[in-house]
Design a protein around this motif. Sequence first.
Motif, PDB file in Angstrom:
ATOM      1  N   LEU A 259      -1.772   3.087  18.586  1.00 58.09           N
ATOM      2  CA  LEU A 259      -0.918   4.035  18.177  1.00 58.09           C
ATOM      3  C   LEU A 259      -0.332   4.935  19.486  1.00 58.09           C
ATOM      4  O   LEU A 259      -1.080   5.188  20.198  1.00 58.09           O
ATOM      5  CB  LEU A 259      -1.776   5.136  17.240  1.00 58.09           C
ATOM      6  CG  LEU A 259      -2.053   4.568  15.619  1.00 58.09           C
ATOM      7  CD1 LEU A 259      -2.834   5.570  15.007  1.00 58.09           C
ATOM      8  CD2 LEU A 259      -0.964   4.138  15.004  1.00 58.09           C
TER       9      LEU A 259
ATOM     10  N   PHE B 140      -5.970   3.821  17.266  1.00 59.51           N
ATOM     11  CA  PHE B 140      -5.461   2.373  16.632  1.00 59.51           C
ATOM     12  C   PHE B 140      -5.577   2.680  15.136  1.00 59.51           C
ATOM     13  O   PHE B 140      -6.232   3.318  14.437  1.00 59.51           O
ATOM     14  CB  PHE B 140      -6.295   1.451  17.321  1.00 59.51           C
ATOM     15  CG  PHE B 140      -7.911   1.557  16.986  1.00 59.51           C
ATOM     16  CD1 PHE B 140      -8.337   0.616  15.845  1.00 59.51           C
ATOM     17  CD2 PHE B 140      -8.744   2.188  17.594  1.00 59.51           C
ATOM     18  CE1 PHE B 140      -9.497   0.644  15.476  1.00 59.51           C
ATOM     19  CE2 PHE B 140     -10.189   2.112  17.245  1.00 59.51           C
ATOM     20  CZ  PHE B 140     -10.442   1.356  16.042  1.00 59.51           C
ATOM     21  N   CYS B 141      -4.816   1.478  14.390  1.00 63.00           N
ATOM     22  CA  CYS B 141      -5.119   1.449  12.988  1.00 63.00           C
ATOM     23  C   CYS B 141      -4.558  -0.041  12.752  1.00 63.00           C
ATOM     24  O   CYS B 141      -4.588  -0.790  13.749  1.00 63.00           O
ATOM     25  CB  CYS B 141      -3.895   2.207  12.461  1.00 63.00           C
ATOM     26  SG  CYS B 141      -2.366   1.775  12.628  1.00 63.00           S
ATOM     27  N   SER B 142      -4.603  -0.474  11.517  1.00 59.20           N
ATOM     28  CA  SER B 142      -4.418  -1.738  11.003  1.00 59.20           C
ATOM     29  C   SER B 142      -2.820  -2.278  11.290  1.00 59.20           C
ATOM     30  O   SER B 142      -2.318  -1.316  11.186  1.00 59.20           O
ATOM     31  CB  SER B 142      -5.137  -2.319   9.705  1.00 59.20           C
ATOM     32  OG  SER B 142      -4.104  -1.567   8.620  1.00 59.20           O
ATOM     33  N   SER B 143      -2.570  -3.507  11.495  1.00 59.13           N
ATOM     34  CA  SER B 143      -1.037  -3.653  11.542  1.00 59.13           C
ATOM     35  C   SER B 143      -0.437  -3.272  10.173  1.00 59.13           C
ATOM     36  O   SER B 143       0.777  -3.190  10.183  1.00 59.13           O
ATOM     37  CB  SER B 143      -1.024  -5.147  11.813  1.00 59.13           C
ATOM     38  OG  SER B 143      -1.591  -5.926  10.759  1.00 59.13           O
ATOM     39  N   GLU B 144      -1.080  -3.031   9.059  1.00 59.31           N
ATOM     40  CA  GLU B 144      -0.428  -2.888   7.878  1.00 59.31           C
ATOM     41  C   GLU B 144      -0.524  -1.379   7.519  1.00 59.31           C
ATOM     42  O   GLU B 144       0.142  -0.833   6.618  1.00 59.31           O
ATOM     43  CB  GLU B 144      -1.148  -3.625   6.567  1.00 59.31           C
ATOM     44  CG  GLU B 144      -1.314  -5.007   6.839  1.00 59.31           C
ATOM     45  CD  GLU B 144      -0.048  -5.754   6.804  1.00 59.31           C
ATOM     46  OE1 GLU B 144       0.914  -5.257   6.198  1.00 59.31           O
ATOM     47  OE2 GLU B 144       0.082  -6.470   7.865  1.00 59.31           O
ATOM     48  N   HIS B 145      -0.981  -0.417   8.447  1.00 59.61           N
ATOM     49  CA  HIS B 145      -1.122   0.983   8.264  1.00 59.61           C
ATOM     50  C   HIS B 145       0.229   1.459   8.338  1.00 59.61           C
ATOM     51  O   HIS B 145       1.072   1.136   9.063  1.00 59.61           O
ATOM     52  CB  HIS B 145      -1.994   1.626   9.364  1.00 59.61           C
ATOM     53  CG  HIS B 145      -2.264   3.126   8.911  1.00 59.61           C
ATOM     54  ND1 HIS B 145      -1.647   4.076   9.032  1.00 59.61           N
ATOM     55  CD2 HIS B 145      -3.590   3.673   8.056  1.00 59.61           C
ATOM     56  CE1 HIS B 145      -2.271   5.212   8.605  1.00 59.61           C
ATOM     57  NE2 HIS B 145      -3.352   4.869   8.006  1.00 59.61           N
TER      58      HIS B 145
ATOM     59  N   LEU C 123      -5.479  -5.266  14.666  1.00 63.05           N
ATOM     60  CA  LEU C 123      -5.416  -3.802  15.168  1.00 63.05           C
ATOM     61  C   LEU C 123      -4.118  -3.672  16.284  1.00 63.05           C
ATOM     62  O   LEU C 123      -3.846  -4.386  16.855  1.00 63.05           O
ATOM     63  CB  LEU C 123      -6.808  -3.460  15.836  1.00 63.05           C
ATOM     64  CG  LEU C 123      -7.946  -3.613  14.780  1.00 63.05           C
ATOM     65  CD1 LEU C 123      -9.236  -3.176  15.602  1.00 63.05           C
ATOM     66  CD2 LEU C 123      -7.900  -2.643  13.623  1.00 63.05           C
ATOM     67  N   VAL C 124      -3.794  -2.411  16.163  1.00 66.32           N
ATOM     68  CA  VAL C 124      -2.606  -2.015  16.843  1.00 66.32           C
ATOM     69  C   VAL C 124      -2.766  -0.492  17.416  1.00 66.32           C
ATOM     70  O   VAL C 124      -3.350   0.168  16.803  1.00 66.32           O
ATOM     71  CB  VAL C 124      -1.066  -2.066  16.222  1.00 66.32           C
ATOM     72  CG1 VAL C 124      -0.925  -3.539  15.738  1.00 66.32           C
ATOM     73  CG2 VAL C 124      -1.173  -1.335  14.989  1.00 66.32           C
TER      74      VAL C 124
ATOM     75  N   ILE D  81      -7.285   5.623  10.464  1.00 64.23           N
ATOM     76  CA  ILE D  81      -7.208   5.255  11.750  1.00 64.23           C
ATOM     77  C   ILE D  81      -8.356   5.571  12.403  1.00 64.23           C
ATOM     78  O   ILE D  81      -9.447   6.349  11.919  1.00 64.23           O
ATOM     79  CB  ILE D  81      -5.818   6.262  12.404  1.00 64.23           C
ATOM     80  CG1 ILE D  81      -6.117   7.400  12.489  1.00 64.23           C
ATOM     81  CG2 ILE D  81      -4.780   5.617  11.576  1.00 64.23           C
ATOM     82  CD1 ILE D  81      -5.106   8.025  13.211  1.00 64.23           C
TER      83      ILE D  81
ATOM     84  N   ALA E  31       1.454   2.183  11.604  1.00 59.73           N
ATOM     85  CA  ALA E  31       1.552   0.950  12.721  1.00 59.73           C
ATOM     86  C   ALA E  31       2.898   0.851  13.316  1.00 59.73           C
ATOM     87  O   ALA E  31       3.245   0.150  14.281  1.00 59.73           O
ATOM     88  CB  ALA E  31       0.937  -0.115  11.912  1.00 59.73           C
ATOM     89  N   LYS E  32       4.072   1.143  12.362  1.00 64.22           N
ATOM     90  CA  LYS E  32       5.223   0.977  12.589  1.00 64.22           C
ATOM     91  C   LYS E  32       6.119   2.050  13.459  1.00 64.22           C
ATOM     92  O   LYS E  32       7.221   2.099  13.837  1.00 64.22           O
ATOM     93  CB  LYS E  32       6.123   0.637  11.721  1.00 64.22           C
ATOM     94  CG  LYS E  32       5.741  -0.529  10.762  1.00 64.22           C
ATOM     95  CD  LYS E  32       5.361  -2.030  11.434  1.00 64.22           C
ATOM     96  CE  LYS E  32       4.682  -2.888  10.603  1.00 64.22           C
ATOM     97  NZ  LYS E  32       4.660  -4.201  11.448  1.00 64.22           N
TER      98      LYS E  32
END
Length: 292
Positions: A258, A169-174, A255-256, A238, A177-178
Amino acid sequence: MHITLRQLQVFRAIATLGQVQLAARQLYLSQPATSMALSELEKHLNGQLFDRTGNRLILNAEGKKLLPLACELLDRSEEISRLFNHSDHHSGKLTIGASTTVGNYLLPEELTRFENANPEITVALDIHNTTTIIEKLASLEIDLACVEGPCQHPGIETIPWREDHLILFCSSEHPLAKRKTVTIESLEQTEWILREPGSGTRMLFELHIGQHLRQRHLKMELNQTEAIKSVVRSGIGISCLSELCIAKELAQGELVPLPFPKKTMKRQLWLLLNKKKYRSGLVNLLLKSLQN
């Protein structure tokens, strides 16, 4: 030879705490009375049970032979007292060891349910990484352990408990994340925030991910899950943790996960018992509660 239960209580307390002063405080005895009880026990057994190092007392070979026997006698004496107190209520104290993820995110709810059903039983929870908890169980410092890491200790019985799995996982801004998918190459180029060596989480990460990375940018190693989540939320690197730990943050979008196209990182959670330690009625009661 006349060995008393009080002498064995003193011996067990010193073996666990490492100091006469701490043992005396735990048993509500004076320090001279505690020292005298140990001295009398060693006199009965015709030998020392501890190596003296400064103000610390460390079990020697003879002490290690006596400890499981002393614990069993004391546990059995408590069983006898409970058997004849003509009460339907169980009472006493249990000390549970748990690895970090299990102890912080799974056991609190389980132990609350157990204590509500058994209000006269006191449960102490000791949380460390898996390796430390196994060491504590092997040295009879705790009654039962709940861990997420594997245990190969020959003196410990392992009971499969529940399943858990890890996610990346990572932050939504990493930047990752996309991504629709995350490759090994992208994992090799990013910074990692990981649990410390010896934790069950780190062991599973190394098994499924770490060994496949030709290079790794290890930014931090932290022994607290909450600290890892805070660092990752800030956008630095991450990580890889149990879904139990980050369910709230995932639901809130902080958090999102991966999308790494490898097999699910499942792991078995375990209940551990020391094979040499007498399994008291209280331990059996807790085991039954945890397994339901």
